[in-house]
Design an enzyme around this catalytic site. Structure first.
Site, PDB file in Angstrom:
ATOM      1  N   LYS A  37       0.531  -1.772  -0.449  1.00 52.44           N
ATOM      2  CA  LYS A  37       0.041  -0.155  -0.251  1.00 52.44           C
ATOM      3  C   LYS A  37       0.648   1.252   0.191  1.00 52.44           C
ATOM      4  O   LYS A  37       1.431   1.488   0.341  1.00 52.44           O
ATOM      5  CB  LYS A  37      -0.820  -0.360   1.438  1.00 52.44           C
ATOM      6  CG  LYS A  37      -1.933   1.110   1.429  1.00 52.44           C
ATOM      7  CD  LYS A  37      -3.034   0.974   2.098  1.00 52.44           C
ATOM      8  CE  LYS A  37      -3.886   1.449   2.379  1.00 52.44           C
ATOM      9  NZ  LYS A  37      -5.476   1.523   3.449  1.00 52.44           N
ATOM     10  N   SER A  79     -11.041  -1.165   5.193  1.00 53.85           N
ATOM     11  CA  SER A  79      -9.821  -0.518   4.147  1.00 53.85           C
ATOM     12  C   SER A  79      -9.275  -2.196   3.796  1.00 53.85           C
ATOM     13  O   SER A  79      -8.797  -1.597   2.366  1.00 53.85           O
ATOM     14  CB  SER A  79      -8.830   0.531   4.648  1.00 53.85           C
ATOM     15  OG  SER A  79      -9.283   1.361   4.883  1.00 53.85           O
ATOM     16  N   SER A 111      -9.423   1.932   1.798  1.00 54.79           N
ATOM     17  CA  SER A 111      -8.376   2.554   0.959  1.00 54.79           C
ATOM     18  C   SER A 111      -7.349   1.645   0.237  1.00 54.79           C
ATOM     19  O   SER A 111      -6.754   2.140  -0.324  1.00 54.79           O
ATOM     20  CB  SER A 111      -8.072   3.773   1.960  1.00 54.79           C
ATOM     21  OG  SER A 111      -7.017   2.756   2.578  1.00 54.79           O
TER      22      SER A 111
END
Length: 502
Positions: free
Chosen positions: A81, A181, A157
């Site tokens: 990420k 997320s 996310s």
């Protein structure tokens, strides 16, 4: 060079490298070819680490040639990420101002995956600063596309990592989750994802400076892997679990607990809080319940999860209180319109005063106790990660109605993050061209029970990915990589060999 290797699950990729069926360099090159083909369509991988990945793969091959035993994830490419540091690479958070923020060291979870033999192949896109909303759209890198349907969000996310895994650009993705997320993009992209218990995986969130964040960021944010199969998720879990001196929160709890007397009871709540659930998602919960029942679990529908409204109110109050002091500066980093999601939360929920914060911390403990008592009676809980199929990109930032709709749909993710218990997202099928799935929640530090139940669901309902991006709306093409499939490998001399997957 390699053509089919990227289709294999991570476990089979690592076994192929350890068994000298393929080299780690060949495996990495197969994924790099896939990224070159697919990423222009979906924009999931933001910073490609091609040469660094090839160098790491070459080191793996040299170790194998020297007779060194390789790790359980030997040669397996994974994405990281965009908010998680990889040594020598900018940790941009998708923000232009941070494009030169080069990481001095790997974050603990990156280091642990490397120690197991896995190889970072690129960063995965995120919403700007992780705060711009649920949809994966960053100021620096733009929008990530859901490969099943470009008119729907891939979630976030950790959306870039979920898309990379779903399309075969990486075998694993390393995300994090503070309210869905990992689990929401897993559901939206048709892959599996794990949010562990608070304290299970070590992390270090001192990325933008030397100071640690406040209690919400310390206790709600957990690192979590994404994978195409539950078995791969289990391998990542085993590699990530443990302690690190950089994170005193991480506790030395064994990754596998004592066997519980069976059959294990699973509480089923298709519509937490009675706020409504889409028929496709209710059907996914019912399908998963049937699969667990068939596997020998004692499946029981229950009225609801504990104190949901109180949990959600406390979650919102705590996070807003933490955001409030820095919000005037932070909102300037979010780009045009990027501040709308948090701004609406700030308008709706005032930050707590000092006295109120002390009371709130006591409420937090009380809510965790209520959930612990619930999960003592029901070792597992089955419900949705998101109570709708994938929604349109940016719905949560469009207006208050859109934001309320999205935050309500993710309510079980928010609640389980707040009380610190683990959850595994697992797909259950495809409805109207879009993947659907569920999450299986367990007692604190019993990720093993969640993974075992998720495996039972997957065994009966199958794996949805990898896929090619949509040919038309809702037209993502599912690809096969079943055990026993032949994988053809052509080397640099033009010689072609064939091997059957285990």
């Amino acid at each position: 060079m390699r053509d089919d290797l990227w289709k294999l699950p991570a476990a089979e990729q690592a076994e192929a490298v350890r068994g000298a069926h393929v080299s780690a360099v060949e495996l990495v090159d197969s994924h790099l070819d896939r990224i070159a083909e697919i990423n222009p369509q979906v924009n999931a991988v933001t910073q490609l680490l091609a040469e660094r990945a090839r160098e790491a793969a070459a080191r793996t091959d040299r170790l194998r040639s020297a007779g060194v035993a390789l790790g359980p994830l030997a040669g397996v490419p994974f994405t990281v990420k965009e908010s998680t540091p990889v040594e020598g690479v900018p940790t941009t958070f998708g923000v232009k101002r941070f494009r030169d923020l080069v990481a001095a060291a790997d974050a603990p979870p990156v280091a642990r995956l490397r120690a197991a033999g896995a190889i970072p192949i690129g960063h995965g896109n995120i919403p700007t600063l992780i705060l711009a909303g649920m949809h994966t759209r960053s100021e620096l890198f733009g929008d990530t596309v859901n490969p099943w349907d470009s008119s729907r969000t891939p979630g976030g996310s950790s959306g870039g990592d979920a898309v990379a895994v779903a399309t075969g650009m990486a075998a694993l993705g390393l995300g994090n989750d503070s309210g869905g997320s990992v689990r929401i993009p897993a559901q939206f992209c048709g892959v599996a994802g794990l949010k562990p218990s608070t304290g299970r995986f070590p992390a270090d969130h001192r990325v933008l400076g030397p100071d640690d964040p406040g209690p919400a960021s310390q206790m709600l944010v957990t690192e979590g892997p994404l994978a195409r199969t539950v078995a791969d998720l289990r391998l990542a879990y085993e590699a990530l679990a443990g302690t690190d001196p950089r994170d005193p929160r991480a506790v030395p709890v064994p990754p596998y607990g004592e066997a519980l007397p069976g059959p294990l009871t699973v509480a089923v709540v298709a519509d937490p809080g009675g706020r409504g659930v889409h028929p496709a998602i209710r059907g996914a919960v019912e399908t998963a319940a049937d699969a667990l029942r068939d596997a020998g679990y004692a499946v029981r529908e229950v009225a609801d999860v504990p104190r949901l409204d109180e949990v959600l109110e406390a979650y919102g109050r705590l996070t807003v209180t933490e955001f409030a002091p820095t919000w005037p500066a932070v909102r300037t980093l979010l780009g045009e319109g990027g501040d709308r999601y948090i701004a609406m939360a700030m308008e709706q929920t005032p930050p707590a005063t000092a006295d109120e914060l002390v009371t709130l911390m006591g409420t937090w403990m009380s809510l965790r106790r209520s959930w612990a008592e619930f999960l003592d009676a029901y070792p597992l809980l089955l419900g949705p990660s998101f109570t709708e199929p994938p929604v349109e990109p940016g719905l949560e930032s469009r207006d208050r109605a859109g934001r309320n709709r999205v935050t309500s749909a993710m309510r079980l993710c928010s609640a389980t993050s707040f009380v610190g218990v683990p959850g595994v997202a697992v797909p259950t099928g495809v409805v109207d061209g879009l993947p659907v799935g569920v999450q299986i929640v367990g007692r604190a530090f019993r990720e093993d029970l969640c993974l075992e139940a998720a495996q039972a669901v997957e065994d009966r309902l199958g794996v949805l990915t990898p896929i090619d991006p949509e040919a038309g709306r809702g037209g993502g093409k599912r690809l096969s990589s079943r055990p026993g499939d032949a994988v053809r490998v052509r080397d640099d001399t033009g010689t072609t060999t064939e091997w059957n997957t285990p």
